[in-house]
Scaffold this motif. Structure first.
Motif, PDB file in Angstrom:
ATOM      1  N   LYS A 127      25.613  50.144 -16.078  1.00  0.00           N
ATOM      2  CA  LYS A 127      25.904  49.532 -17.387  1.00  0.00           C
ATOM      3  C   LYS A 127      24.686  48.962 -17.872  1.00  0.00           C
ATOM      4  CE  LYS A 127      29.254  46.712 -19.622  1.00  0.00           C
ATOM      5  NZ  LYS A 127      30.573  45.940 -19.241  1.00  0.00           N
ATOM      6  N   GLN A 165      22.678  46.828 -21.236  1.00  0.00           N
ATOM      7  CA  GLN A 165      22.920  46.163 -22.240  1.00  0.00           C
ATOM      8  C   GLN A 165      22.426  46.978 -23.488  1.00  0.00           C
ATOM      9  OE1 GLN A 165      21.381  44.882 -19.703  1.00  0.00           O
ATOM     10  NE2 GLN A 165      21.107  42.842 -19.661  1.00  0.00           N
ATOM     11  N   GLU A 212      25.869  50.202 -23.751  1.00  0.00           N
ATOM     12  CA  GLU A 212      27.291  50.391 -23.325  1.00  0.00           C
ATOM     13  C   GLU A 212      28.160  50.935 -24.319  1.00  0.00           C
ATOM     14  OE1 GLU A 212      28.800  46.393 -22.537  1.00  0.00           O
ATOM     15  OE2 GLU A 212      27.025  45.591 -23.747  1.00  0.00           O
ATOM     16  N   ASN A 213      27.737  50.922 -25.625  1.00  0.00           N
ATOM     17  CA  ASN A 213      28.648  51.324 -26.695  1.00  0.00           C
ATOM     18  C   ASN A 213      28.524  52.842 -27.155  1.00  0.00           C
ATOM     19  OD1 ASN A 213      29.991  48.918 -26.831  1.00  0.00           O
ATOM     20  ND2 ASN A 213      28.203  47.769 -28.197  1.00  0.00           N
ATOM     21  N   PHE A 217      26.041  55.113 -19.333  1.00  0.00           N
ATOM     22  CA  PHE A 217      25.517  53.612 -19.070  1.00  0.00           C
ATOM     23  C   PHE A 217      26.641  52.607 -19.853  1.00  0.00           C
ATOM     24  CE2 PHE A 217      21.316  55.950 -19.149  1.00  0.00           C
ATOM     25  CZ  PHE A 217      20.929  55.632 -17.860  1.00  0.00           C
ATOM     26  N   ASP A 218      27.689  53.054 -19.590  1.00  0.00           N
ATOM     27  CA  ASP A 218      28.720  52.100 -20.313  1.00  0.00           C
ATOM     28  C   ASP A 218      29.857  51.494 -19.290  1.00  0.00           C
ATOM     29  OD1 ASP A 218      29.929  54.362 -19.567  1.00  0.00           O
ATOM     30  OD2 ASP A 218      31.069  55.149 -21.475  1.00  0.00           O
ATOM     31  N   GLY A 219      29.377  51.702 -18.071  1.00  0.00           N
ATOM     32  CA  GLY A 219      30.296  51.062 -17.007  1.00  0.00           C
ATOM     33  C   GLY A 219      31.769  51.607 -16.882  1.00  0.00           C
ATOM     34  N   ASP A 247      37.235  50.996 -17.619  1.00  0.00           N
ATOM     35  CA  ASP A 247      36.169  49.951 -17.607  1.00  0.00           C
ATOM     36  C   ASP A 247      36.127  49.030 -16.095  1.00  0.00           C
ATOM     37  OD1 ASP A 247      34.046  48.085 -17.684  1.00  0.00           O
ATOM     38  OD2 ASP A 247      34.221  47.892 -19.793  1.00  0.00           O
ATOM     39  N   TYR A 270      34.109  47.466 -14.852  1.00  0.00           N
ATOM     40  CA  TYR A 270      33.496  45.931 -14.943  1.00  0.00           C
ATOM     41  C   TYR A 270      34.522  45.102 -15.324  1.00  0.00           C
ATOM     42  CZ  TYR A 270      28.598  47.531 -14.181  1.00  0.00           C
ATOM     43  OH  TYR A 270      27.405  48.114 -13.693  1.00  0.00           O
ATOM     44  N   TYR A 290      25.217  42.718 -15.542  1.00  0.00           N
ATOM     45  CA  TYR A 290      24.896  44.336 -15.809  1.00  0.00           C
ATOM     46  C   TYR A 290      24.186  44.713 -14.657  1.00  0.00           C
ATOM     47  CZ  TYR A 290      26.170  43.728 -20.548  1.00  0.00           C
ATOM     48  OH  TYR A 290      26.825  43.597 -21.794  1.00  0.00           O
ATOM     49  N   TRP A 331      22.005  48.027 -14.057  1.00  0.00           N
ATOM     50  CA  TRP A 331      21.450  49.419 -14.580  1.00  0.00           C
ATOM     51  C   TRP A 331      21.555  50.619 -14.197  1.00  0.00           C
ATOM     52  CZ3 TRP A 331      16.366  46.571 -16.007  1.00  0.00           C
ATOM     53  CH2 TRP A 331      16.461  45.447 -16.946  1.00  0.00           C
TER      54      TRP A 331
END
Length: 342
Positions: A85, A87, A90-91, A97-99, A110, A112, A120, A122
């Motif tokens: 994930k 920053q 994530e979207n 890398f969006d978790g 999700d 997280y 976060y 990475w």
């Protein structure tokens, strides 16, 4: 005829004036061997790109753990097996890398949010909650350290052994070559197991195991080159002028072998990295809390079907390192080996 006379005058058919003082001028600056080799390396796009990538990986090996802010050995059971994930990324749903993780029934959730983690990671975390981004770059440090140390030791021992064997020849050469033949006949894995039994698993035992037989190839290459050059005119002339054996070897023979030595050393480094990773993968490498790229791949392989990123990231790094070293070695071979010049 009148038209032709207007276009061509007799002055145009006068002999050209050539300044004999400038006939032997060199229009371009003279280049030494290394400058000429560098110009040839610059023409090799693959070698230059590999050099840049390798420099970036080396820089990240030291800056990565600092950037992440995590301790490579710190364990948090509540944050185990988190997906990557980052920053800002994530979207973006099509990037990994969006978790998010997918359940067996196809539902995406999700991780997280479920584990109430506000941090976060990475590259995600492993089964003990350790940050994989930090561990990957720490492992890169150790893998590069072991490979470079083994390559330098191989170069020093191999060059000295091969040069002495070929230069003195006769009984000295026969005895020294019989020793190398014995070492070549011993499998590396047997030596590694013996070193681990005697010294225990760790960096020291792996380095010693890599260097016990690793220098033999370098010694044979150097021996062949010295046998070819020691009877050439520049060596015989120096001997006639009273040069001693040490001077002949260090001032005349080895400088002419620099290209061959560099090329073989560059090919040795990726082999050492792969061998260390192989040892770690089969459980004969480094032990916790130390981690190399090989141990990280081994840990990721065990959970490949559930958490593939734990193996993918260290696998990509070790692949890039080995490809870069091989591409640079190919470029240096083309630039430094006269037989390969265009």
């Amino acid at each position: 005829m009148a038209q032709h006379d207007k276009n061509f005058s007799k002055d145009m058919f006068e002999p050209a004036h050539i300044d004999s003082a400038k006939s032997e001028e060199i229009s371009k600056p003279s280049l030494n061997y290394w400058q000429d080799a560098w110009l040839r390396v610059r023409k090799n796009t693959g070698a230059l790109i590999s050099l840049v990538v390798l420099l970036l990986l080396t820089i990240m090996a030291f800056l990565g753990p600092v950037i992440s802010g995590y301790d490579s050995a710190a364990q948090k059971a509540s944050q185990s097996n988190l997906p990557p994930k980052i920053q800002g990324l994530e979207n973006i749903s099509w990037l990994p890398f969006d978790g998010m993780l997918e359940r067996k029934n196809g539902e995406v959730y999700d991780v997280y949010e479920q584990k109430q983690v506000d941090e976060y990671h990475w590259f995600g975390t492993d089964s003990l909650g350790r940050d994989i981004f930090t561990r990957v770059w720490k492992g890169t440090q150790i893998s590069l350290y072991i490979a470079l140390l083994a390559a330098v030791i191989d170069m020093v021992i191999g060059v000295a052994y091969g040069a002495i064997s070929a230069f003195y020849g006769g009984k000295v050469d026969n005895v020294m070559q019989r020793i190398t033949e014995i070492l070549v006949g011993i499998p590396n894995l047997v030596i590694v197991i013996l070193m681990i039994i005697l010294l225990g698993p760790g960096i020291l035992s792996i380095t010693i195991a890599l260097t016990i037989t690793g220098w033999v190839t370098m010694a044979r290459v150097v021996r062949a080159q010295v046998l070819k050059m020691k009877n050439q005119e520049f060596v015989l002339a120096s001997r006639t002028l009273g040069a001693k054996d040490n001077r002949l070897i260090w001032k005349h023979l080895l400088p002419n072998l620099a290209g061959v030595i560099i090329i073989n050393t560059m090919f040795t480094i990726p082999s050492a990295i792969f061998f260390e990773a192989f040892l770690s993968f089969i459980g004969l490498g480094l032990q916790p809390p130390l981690a190399s790229l090989g141990t990280l791949i081994d840990e990721g392989f065990k959970v490949l079907q559930l958490y593939p990123t734990q193996m993918i990231f260290p696998g990509i790094i070790i692949s890039l390192i080995m490809i870069c070293f091989n591409m640079i070695a190919d470029g240096l071979r083309d630039a430094l080996d006269p037989k390969m010049r265009d």
